[in-house]
Design a protein around this motif. Structure first.
Motif, mmCIF file in Angstrom:
data_model
loop_
_atom_site.group_PDB
_atom_site.id
_atom_site.type_symbol
_atom_site.label_atom_id
_atom_site.label_comp_id
_atom_site.label_asym_id
_atom_site.label_seq_id
_atom_site.Cartn_x
_atom_site.Cartn_y
_atom_site.Cartn_z
ATOM 1 N N GLU A 130 0.828 -1.205 0.000
ATOM 2 C CA GLU A 130 0.000 0.000 0.000
ATOM 3 C C GLU A 130 0.862 1.254 0.000
ATOM 4 O O GLU A 130 0.564 2.224 -0.702
ATOM 5 C CB GLU A 130 -0.945 -0.004 1.213
ATOM 6 C CG GLU A 130 -2.061 -1.006 1.099
ATOM 7 C CD GLU A 130 -2.865 -1.159 2.378
ATOM 8 O OE1 GLU A 130 -2.407 -0.693 3.458
ATOM 9 O OE2 GLU A 130 -3.950 -1.758 2.308
ATOM 10 N N LEU A 131 1.947 1.228 0.761
ATOM 11 C CA LEU A 131 2.865 2.362 0.795
ATOM 12 C C LEU A 131 3.518 2.569 -0.574
ATOM 13 O O LEU A 131 3.578 3.696 -1.085
ATOM 14 C CB LEU A 131 3.933 2.157 1.871
ATOM 15 C CG LEU A 131 4.974 3.252 2.003
ATOM 16 C CD1 LEU A 131 4.318 4.573 2.401
ATOM 17 C CD2 LEU A 131 6.033 2.859 3.027
ATOM 18 N N GLU A 132 3.985 1.472 -1.182
ATOM 19 C CA GLU A 132 4.599 1.566 -2.511
ATOM 20 C C GLU A 132 3.609 2.105 -3.544
ATOM 21 O O GLU A 132 3.961 2.941 -4.369
ATOM 22 C CB GLU A 132 5.110 0.191 -2.960
ATOM 23 C CG GLU A 132 6.302 -0.299 -2.189
ATOM 24 C CD GLU A 132 6.643 -1.745 -2.491
ATOM 25 O OE1 GLU A 132 6.082 -2.326 -3.455
ATOM 26 O OE2 GLU A 132 7.466 -2.311 -1.760
ATOM 27 N N THR A 133 2.381 1.627 -3.490
ATOM 28 C CA THR A 133 1.348 2.090 -4.411
ATOM 29 C C THR A 133 1.104 3.582 -4.238
ATOM 30 O O THR A 133 0.994 4.327 -5.228
ATOM 31 C CB THR A 133 0.035 1.309 -4.187
ATOM 32 O OG1 THR A 133 0.284 -0.070 -4.374
ATOM 33 C CG2 THR A 133 -1.052 1.768 -5.134
ATOM 34 N N GLY A 134 1.044 4.041 -2.996
ATOM 35 C CA GLY A 134 0.846 5.463 -2.727
ATOM 36 C C GLY A 134 1.986 6.312 -3.251
ATOM 37 O O GLY A 134 1.764 7.380 -3.844
ATOM 38 N N VAL A 135 3.197 5.846 -3.067
ATOM 39 C CA VAL A 135 4.367 6.582 -3.561
ATOM 40 C C VAL A 135 4.341 6.650 -5.085
ATOM 41 O O VAL A 135 4.571 7.713 -5.680
ATOM 42 C CB VAL A 135 5.680 5.941 -3.055
ATOM 43 C CG1 VAL A 135 6.893 6.507 -3.777
ATOM 44 C CG2 VAL A 135 5.815 6.124 -1.550
ATOM 45 N N LEU A 136 4.055 5.530 -5.730
ATOM 46 C CA LEU A 136 3.992 5.513 -7.202
ATOM 47 C C LEU A 136 2.866 6.412 -7.714
ATOM 48 O O LEU A 136 3.041 7.146 -8.692
ATOM 49 C CB LEU A 136 3.811 4.085 -7.711
ATOM 50 C CG LEU A 136 5.021 3.174 -7.546
ATOM 51 C CD1 LEU A 136 4.641 1.732 -7.894
ATOM 52 C CD2 LEU A 136 6.179 3.652 -8.404
ATOM 53 N N ARG A 137 1.705 6.366 -7.070
ATOM 54 C CA ARG A 137 0.576 7.202 -7.473
ATOM 55 C C ARG A 137 0.952 8.684 -7.337
ATOM 56 O O ARG A 137 0.701 9.483 -8.236
ATOM 57 C CB ARG A 137 -0.650 6.886 -6.619
ATOM 58 C CG ARG A 137 -1.886 7.681 -7.027
ATOM 59 C CD ARG A 137 -3.123 7.354 -6.173
ATOM 60 N NE ARG A 137 -2.760 7.152 -4.790
ATOM 61 C CZ ARG A 137 -3.037 6.035 -4.089
ATOM 62 N NH1 ARG A 137 -3.689 5.053 -4.648
ATOM 63 N NH2 ARG A 137 -2.667 5.922 -2.829
ATOM 64 N N ASP A 138 1.581 9.041 -6.232
ATOM 65 C CA ASP A 138 2.004 10.436 -6.032
ATOM 66 C C ASP A 138 3.021 10.862 -7.082
ATOM 67 O O ASP A 138 2.992 12.000 -7.563
ATOM 68 C CB ASP A 138 2.586 10.619 -4.620
ATOM 69 C CG ASP A 138 1.536 10.476 -3.543
ATOM 70 O OD1 ASP A 138 0.322 10.495 -3.871
ATOM 71 O OD2 ASP A 138 1.917 10.370 -2.347
ATOM 72 N N ALA A 139 3.905 9.940 -7.469
ATOM 73 C CA ALA A 139 4.925 10.265 -8.472
ATOM 74 C C ALA A 139 4.268 10.507 -9.833
ATOM 75 O O ALA A 139 4.650 11.432 -10.555
ATOM 76 C CB ALA A 139 5.949 9.140 -8.575
ATOM 77 N N VAL A 140 3.297 9.683 -10.169
ATOM 78 C CA VAL A 140 2.584 9.850 -11.447
ATOM 79 C C VAL A 140 1.808 11.164 -11.444
ATOM 80 O O VAL A 140 1.840 11.921 -12.423
ATOM 81 C CB VAL A 140 1.653 8.642 -11.720
ATOM 82 C CG1 VAL A 140 0.717 8.932 -12.885
ATOM 83 C CG2 VAL A 140 2.482 7.397 -11.994
ATOM 84 N N ILE A 141 1.102 11.448 -10.365
ATOM 85 C CA ILE A 141 0.324 12.694 -10.273
ATOM 86 C C ILE A 141 1.247 13.909 -10.372
ATOM 87 O O ILE A 141 0.925 14.900 -11.021
ATOM 88 C CB ILE A 141 -0.495 12.724 -8.968
ATOM 89 C CG1 ILE A 141 -1.612 11.676 -9.051
ATOM 90 C CG2 ILE A 141 -1.069 14.097 -8.688
ATOM 91 C CD1 ILE A 141 -2.342 11.444 -7.734
ATOM 92 N N ALA A 142 2.412 13.818 -9.758
ATOM 93 C CA ALA A 142 3.362 14.934 -9.761
ATOM 94 C C ALA A 142 3.915 15.211 -11.169
ATOM 95 O O ALA A 142 4.306 16.337 -11.475
ATOM 96 C CB ALA A 142 4.501 14.670 -8.799
ATOM 97 N N ARG A 143 3.953 14.197 -12.020
ATOM 98 C CA ARG A 143 4.480 14.365 -13.376
ATOM 99 C C ARG A 143 3.522 15.142 -14.262
ATOM 100 O O ARG A 143 3.924 15.735 -15.242
ATOM 101 C CB ARG A 143 4.726 12.998 -14.013
ATOM 102 C CG ARG A 143 5.985 12.333 -13.462
ATOM 103 C CD ARG A 143 6.250 11.037 -14.149
ATOM 104 N NE ARG A 143 6.803 11.325 -15.489
ATOM 105 C CZ ARG A 143 6.938 10.407 -16.426
ATOM 106 N NH1 ARG A 143 6.558 9.182 -16.184
ATOM 107 N NH2 ARG A 143 7.450 10.716 -17.585
#
Length: 144
Positions: A130-143
């Motif tokens: 869940e933590l990894e998914t959140g980090v990846l989601r935040d990275a995609v949104i930030a792009r």
């Protein structure tokens, strides 16, 4: 992540029973503690076995109601796999899956430090994912 990290989160409490206590006493302790297995330790607190709900159910099929008066040493699993606190969670999960056991005492220097269940390890892994998914989601949104 290491097994020691799991123990730091869940605690180091280990529920145990003496080998000469009856299966009836053991069932009562399992229920009171709300756990699926108890370590069987001698008077010197050395591990001599482990007894799980599964061990008791299988023995019930063999012995019937007479099982309740038998000593737990008659139904326990005598060979107990243990792990070191520095073992990785992934390695412990793989060993537990391959060996088809659900509880793993944690031992270092001949001293019992705690016990982890497959449920503890899976819960930890889900939390990591869940933590990894959140980090990846935040990275995609930030792009974007």
């Amino acid at each position: 992540m290491k097994i020691a990290d799991i123990l730091a989160t869940k605690g180091r409490t280990v529920h145990s029973v003496l080998p000469w206590l009856t299966v009836s006493d053991t069932v009562e302790r399992l229920g009171r503690a709300g756990v699926g297995a108890l370590l069987v330790c001698n008077e010197n607190e050395a591990i001599v076995g482990i007894v799980s709900e599964r061990d008791i159910v299988r023995a019930l099929g063999r012995h019937g109601a007479a099982l309740l008066a038998m000593p737990v040493s008659d139904v326990m699993t005598k060979w107990v796999e243990t792990c070191d606190p520095d073992e990785t969670v992934a390695h412990a999960m793989a060993r537990m899956t391959t060996g088809r056991y659900r509880h793993l005492p944690v031992v270092a220097g001949g001293r019992l430090l705690g016990m982890v269940s497959i449920g503890d390890l899976v819960k930890n892994r889900v939390r990591e994912m869940e933590l990894e998914t959140g980090v990846l989601r935040d990275a995609v949104i930030a792009r974007y």
